[in-house]
Design a protein around this motif. Sequence first.
Motif, short mmCIF file in Angstrom:
data_model
loop_
_atom_site.label_atom_id
_atom_site.label_comp_id
_atom_site.label_asym_id
_atom_site.label_seq_id
_atom_site.Cartn_x
_atom_site.Cartn_y
_atom_site.Cartn_z
N MET A 1 0.84 -1.19 0.00
CA MET A 1 0.00 0.00 0.00
C MET A 1 0.88 1.25 0.00
SD MET A 1 -3.24 -0.47 2.42
CE MET A 1 -3.92 -2.08 2.67
N LEU A 2 0.40 2.27 -0.69
CA LEU A 2 1.07 3.56 -0.68
C LEU A 2 0.67 4.32 0.57
CD1 LEU A 2 0.35 4.69 -4.34
CD2 LEU A 2 2.44 3.66 -3.48
N ASN A 3 1.58 5.13 1.08
CA ASN A 3 1.26 5.91 2.26
C ASN A 3 1.89 7.30 2.13
OD1 ASN A 3 0.14 6.49 4.71
ND2 ASN A 3 1.77 5.53 5.89
N ASN A 4 1.05 8.31 2.03
CA ASN A 4 1.47 9.72 1.96
C ASN A 4 2.51 9.98 0.88
OD1 ASN A 4 -0.36 10.31 3.93
ND2 ASN A 4 1.14 10.48 5.56
N TYR B 1 -0.86 18.42 -1.26
CA TYR B 1 -1.66 17.22 -1.47
C TYR B 1 -0.76 15.99 -1.58
CZ TYR B 1 -5.53 20.37 -2.26
OH TYR B 1 -6.49 21.34 -2.09
N ALA B 2 -1.27 14.89 -1.04
CA ALA B 2 -0.56 13.61 -1.11
C ALA B 2 -1.62 12.54 -1.34
CB ALA B 2 0.20 13.34 0.18
N VAL C 1 -6.63 7.48 -1.83
CA VAL C 1 -7.15 8.46 -0.88
C VAL C 1 -6.32 9.73 -1.02
CG1 VAL C 1 -7.63 8.94 1.54
CG2 VAL C 1 -7.73 6.57 0.70
N VAL C 2 -7.00 10.86 -1.28
CA VAL C 2 -6.32 12.15 -1.37
C VAL C 2 -6.20 12.72 0.03
CG1 VAL C 2 -6.38 14.49 -2.30
CG2 VAL C 2 -7.25 12.59 -3.67
N MET C 3 -4.99 13.15 0.37
CA MET C 3 -4.70 13.77 1.67
C MET C 3 -4.37 15.24 1.42
SD MET C 3 -4.77 10.96 3.51
CE MET C 3 -4.03 11.42 5.05
N GLN C 4 -4.92 16.12 2.25
CA GLN C 4 -4.63 17.55 2.13
C GLN C 4 -3.89 18.02 3.38
OE1 GLN C 4 -7.99 20.26 2.05
NE2 GLN C 4 -6.84 21.71 0.81
N ARG D 1 -0.83 18.72 9.74
CA ARG D 1 -1.56 17.46 9.72
C ARG D 1 -2.04 17.21 8.30
NH1 ARG D 1 -6.93 19.81 12.45
NH2 ARG D 1 -8.14 19.85 10.53
N TRP D 2 -2.32 15.96 7.99
CA TRP D 2 -2.80 15.56 6.67
C TRP D 2 -4.17 14.93 6.85
CZ3 TRP D 2 -0.26 16.55 2.11
CH2 TRP D 2 1.03 17.06 2.23
#
Length: 116
Positions: free
Chosen positions: A1-4, A11-12, A21-24, A50-51
Amino acid sequence: MLNNVKITQNYALKTDDRNFVVMQRKIVDPTKAPGYKAVEGAEPPALKERWDEIAYYPLTTAGLTALIDSVRLREATDSEISSLADLAYVINETTTEIIAAVNAGLSPEFSVKMGA
């Protein structure tokens, strides 16, 4: 799995067993929290990063394409834009940043080119 995996500065992405999953990135200022009281003579608390999870896309090539397009537009709408030319410029700059991020993770034999 990809993580950040960083896409742009703000964005990550990560994956779970079914989704991209898009992280902001959010910058949190503890001094603006309700109930915060400054302690006399003490340094104010540091800003925190924080993301947050903000969007989900299917774990497919179409999902990844939609995710990248969404990040490009989110970056543009997060910017101060006063004209269509500004919008085009920000989208172009974000696209260049995303391509650089993707190319940095590819082997030397592969690269991404727009319009190819």
